[in-house]
Design an enzyme around this catalytic site. Structure first.
Site, PDB file in Angstrom:
ATOM      1  N   ASP A   1       0.857  -1.175   0.000  1.00  0.00           N
ATOM      2  CA  ASP A   1       0.000   0.000   0.000  1.00  0.00           C
ATOM      3  C   ASP A   1       0.907   1.243   0.000  1.00  0.00           C
ATOM      4  O   ASP A   1       2.117   1.149   0.238  1.00  0.00           O
ATOM      5  CB  ASP A   1      -0.968  -0.002   1.189  1.00  0.00           C
ATOM      6  CG  ASP A   1      -2.211   0.832   0.874  1.00  0.00           C
ATOM      7  OD1 ASP A   1      -2.135   1.712  -0.005  1.00  0.00           O
ATOM      8  OD2 ASP A   1      -3.265   0.622   1.508  1.00  0.00           O
TER       9      ASP A   1
HETATM   10  C1  BGC Z   1      -5.139   3.143   0.166  1.00  0.00           C
HETATM   11  C2  BGC Z   1      -5.279   2.152  -0.980  1.00  0.00           C
HETATM   12  C3  BGC Z   1      -5.115   2.864  -2.291  1.00  0.00           C
HETATM   13  C4  BGC Z   1      -3.773   3.572  -2.283  1.00  0.00           C
HETATM   14  C5  BGC Z   1      -3.457   4.284  -3.567  1.00  0.00           C
HETATM   15  C6  BGC Z   1      -3.888   4.001   0.048  1.00  0.00           C
HETATM   16  O1  BGC Z   1      -3.851   5.009   0.979  1.00  0.00           O
HETATM   17  O2  BGC Z   1      -5.114   2.424   1.379  1.00  0.00           O
HETATM   18  O3  BGC Z   1      -6.524   1.516  -0.902  1.00  0.00           O
HETATM   19  O4  BGC Z   1      -5.216   1.949  -3.334  1.00  0.00           O
HETATM   20  O5  BGC Z   1      -3.770   4.534  -1.245  1.00  0.00           O
HETATM   21  O6  BGC Z   1      -4.258   5.381  -3.776  1.00  0.00           O
END
Ligand code: BGC
Length: 702
Positions: A253
């Site tokens: 993530d």
């Molecule tokens: C979120 C993810 C997301 C990623 C990219 C993160 O903060 O937890 O779900 O895909 O950001 O935007």
């Protein structure tokens, strides 16, 4: 493209470059992009580049100016649409129509792909068991079976049969694993979970996505039983790769690799890179530990070259499957002219009205008489942004509730009623409008204007009622004596006891997107008879979270009169609205539950049949739900578990026999030795309209 050959030509820097995804710190300002880094092949992918010309500019640099010309892959969070915003995933799941989710994902994929996005960070397949957690609306509810069915449908919709086609994208099942079980419902917080709960409840939707061919998986932010997911070798290699047989790309993530140091799991950036790679993280999103340290770690022999090669090969393979080596560029003209179409808007309207749940309807308050004069009260009724919820796409237009009523010449007056931003209530104005009308449509719940979104990432709440100022206004409106219909929006299960006690009828949904207002209007006047059912348990009060229907029985199940029983002294026993609950403008009667046998072996398929009759006076659709309970197990079993469902349409007076099949092998669980077993013994079977009622019978597994 011969990936192995390409890999053999790559320098270590170029290999490591494939594992870097440039994230938020870079993409905000394209002037900051180090084009020289791109030219030297040291960036593998980008996130959220929403300008088609920039997509081609970056791609041209990578393809035409780097030594090996390896194309970039562009990723983004296309969660419920790009130009056409469909209901947020949990709202859509309330349709209990996975085919609908497949179709909306397909449209989202097409709109994104044409715009230069080849990879979406969806579906989120985390179970929603705690109402306080901000991200409940991104998944498919609290039940592993339903979430698995939707995971499969969404992966199929995004990916189609071939992700190289210009209408599909690579999907990503996230967040691996157990992310939603954060303590206190606080996003990113630690997760303590038994392996049995992980395997029986939280992993099935991931498994379903993997079996459907999901190209990528994203690991989560939190520490799972003490080890951050991005560096959790057991979770990522033993569970994900070996047990779940996942062969695609594993991405961290955003920033999660770097955050391992903040967790206190790694000493410094070098240690972080080592632990993330060793654990099996292929792509590092938005931090640079691989970029800074992996070369030295490989050269020192602390990370084997084969381990790096495996990760790089997976990324190259993804790009190859996406057809990027052959077709790296997008058609900017096409990208700039794409938008919602007549068909996609029709689909959004269909999906939205099938996502609206009728929670209460005393005295047949709904549907409204078309001639009624309606007082539409509440800021959420008139604001386009509030129709969407989180992760809406590029196009933020939407029909609002008040806008739809006016556009269709209904006799409606509007009062803002409250302002979530300033915390003001405009009682006088609301009363004036209410007094001039026959019925009040009170629109409330979670909006986007209360310190930003009220649900979504990091938008956790300790109070899951509707905001206090809305409650205050509702109390005042009650004094007018007019019938009140409440329309409640939220991205989580709410504690709606106060609302339920005050109003005559309640409709609920998550953010509905582009066609929100039209869909709500369809339901208000009965042009569509609500058929949706909840995919979350709605508790009666704040303190009951986490609250989910498929819990164990305990040795002292809750009984109001029994002191020493597992209950709250200040909240009723049972949910306000149970999982699977939802009313219709008509009524249904369930009779004559039959099962194909009383005794089954592991390889058998149980068939349950039930007669459902429409006993009301209009056409309606009913979701028929089948649950089981394994009465005695070597591990205690949940009081109910959803194992099948069907959705049927019935004319007034019509009766249909619904048959639901359940393979007996699906009735197992992980025992104390972590073996998946279906244990012999007696089971209960329930078929009915929700998780708290229905007809029942028993059967045996030998
Ligand atoms: C979120 C993810 C997301 C990623 C990219 C993160 O903060 O937890 O779900 O895909 O950001 O935007």
């Amino acid at each position: 493209m011969d990936i192995k050959k390409l890999l053999s030509q790559m320098t270590i820097e170029e290999k490591i470059g494939q594992l870097l995804q440039c994230g938020p710190s870079i993409y905000r300002n394209f002037e900051e992009i180090r084009w020289d880094t791109l030219r030297s092949g040291e960036i593998g992918s980008f996130i959220r580049v929403r300008d088609p010309e920039m997509v081609n500019k970056l791609q041209r640099c990578a393809v035409e100016e780097s030594r090996l010309g390896i194309p970039l892959v562009f990723a983004d969070d296309i969660i419920h649409g790009y130009f056409t915003n469909f209901p947020v995933p949990a709202a859509e799941a309330c349709s209990w129509e996975p085919e609908l989710a497949r179709r909306t994902a397909e449209v989202a994929a097409k709109e994104a792909r044409v715009s230069g996005i080849q990879w979406t960070y969806a579906p989120m397949v985390d179970l929603a068991r705690d109402a306080r957690w901000g991200r409940n609306s991104e998944g498919a509810g609290e039940d592993p079976y339903l979430a698995s069915v939707f995971a499969k449908a969404r992966v199929e919709g995004f990916q189609g049969d071939d992700i190289s086609s210009d209408t599909h994208v690579a999907a990503c099942a996230k967040h691996f694993a157990g992310y939603s079980a954060c303590m206190g419902g606080r996003d990113y917080n630690s997760v303590e979970m038994s392996c049995q709960t992980l395997y029986d409840m939280f992993l099935p939707p991931f498994k379903s996505a993997i079996d459907a061919g999901v190209a990528t998986v994203m690991s989560a932010f939190h520490d799972f039983n003490g080890v951050p997911c991005a560096g959790n070798r057991w979770l990522l290699r033993d569970v994900l790769r070996d047990d779940l047989d996942f062969k695609g790309v594993l991405i961290s993530d955003a920033g999660a690799v770097g955050q391992m140091q903040v967790h206190g799991y790694t000493e410094d950036e070098r240690d972080t890179a080592k632990k993330a790679m060793d654990a099996g993280t292929d792509i590092e999103m938005a931090t640079f530990t691989y970029n800074h340290h992996l070369k030295e770690l490989v050269e020192n022999g602390e990370i084997p070259m084969e381990m790096l090669d495996e990760a790089v090969e997976r990324v190259l393979d993804l790009k190859n499957r996406l057809g990027l080596f052959e077709n790296p560029y997008i058609d900017v003209e096409k990208a700039n002219s794409i938008g919602a179409t007549e068909q996609s808007i029709a689909l959004a309207r269909e999906c939205s009205r099938k996502s609206i749940v009728l929670l209460k309807n005393d005295n047949k308050t709904l549907p409204l008489n078309r001639k009624s004069k309606i007082a539409v009260i509440g800021a959420l009724a008139g604001n386009e942004d509030d129709m969407h919820d989180v992760w809406s796409g590029k196009n933020k237009n939407a029909t609002t509730i008040y806008g739809a009523l006016k556009a269709n010449n209904y006799d409606a007056m509007y009062a803002k009623g409250y302002d979530l931003k300033t915390d003001e209530v405009f009682i006088e104005d609301a009363n004036r409008v209410a007094n001039e009308c026959d019925v009040i449509l009170f629109v409330a719940g979670e909006g986007v204007n209360y310190q930003g979104f009220m649900s979504g990432e990091a938008r956790n709440r300790s109070d899951i009622e509707i905001p206090k100022l809305q409650q205050k206004l509702l109390k005042e409106l009650k004094r007018t004596g007019k019938p009140i219909v409440a329309y409640i929006f939220s991205g989580r299960p709410l504690a709606l006891r106060n609302v339920d006690e005050t109003v005559d009828a309640i409709l609920w949904s998550g953010g509905l997107g582009t066609e929100a207002g039209n869909a709500v209007m369809d339901v208000l006047f009965g042009d569509y008879n609500p058929s949706a059912k909840l995919v979350w348990t709605f508790p009666t009060s704040n303190g009951q979270s986490p609250y989910f229907y498929n819990h164990n029985n305990t040795g002292k199940p809750p009984i109001a009169e029994i002191w020493y029983s597992s209950k709250y002294i200040d909240a009723p026993i049972g949910a306000q609205y149970p999982f699977g609950y939802g009313l219709s403008y008509t009524s249904f009667k369930y009779d004559n539950l039959q099962i194909s046998s009383k005794e089954f072996s592991i390889d058998d398929v149980l068939e349950a049949s039930v007669e459902v009759t429409n006993t009301g006076d209009c056409f309606g659709e009913e979701i028929v739900e089948l649950y089981v309970r394994d009465l005695v197990g070597s591990m205690v079993r949940p009081v109910r578990e959803l194992k099948g469902f069907d959705k049927i349409g019935l004319n007034p007076g019509e009766k249909k026999t619904v048959v639901i099949k359940v393979p007996i092998k699906n009735l197992g669980f992980h025992n104390q030795k972590m073996e998946y077993v279906v244990e012999p013994g007696k089971f209960m079977l329930y078929v009915g309209p929700d998780s708290a009622s229905g007809l029942e019978t028993e059967f045996f597994v030998k």
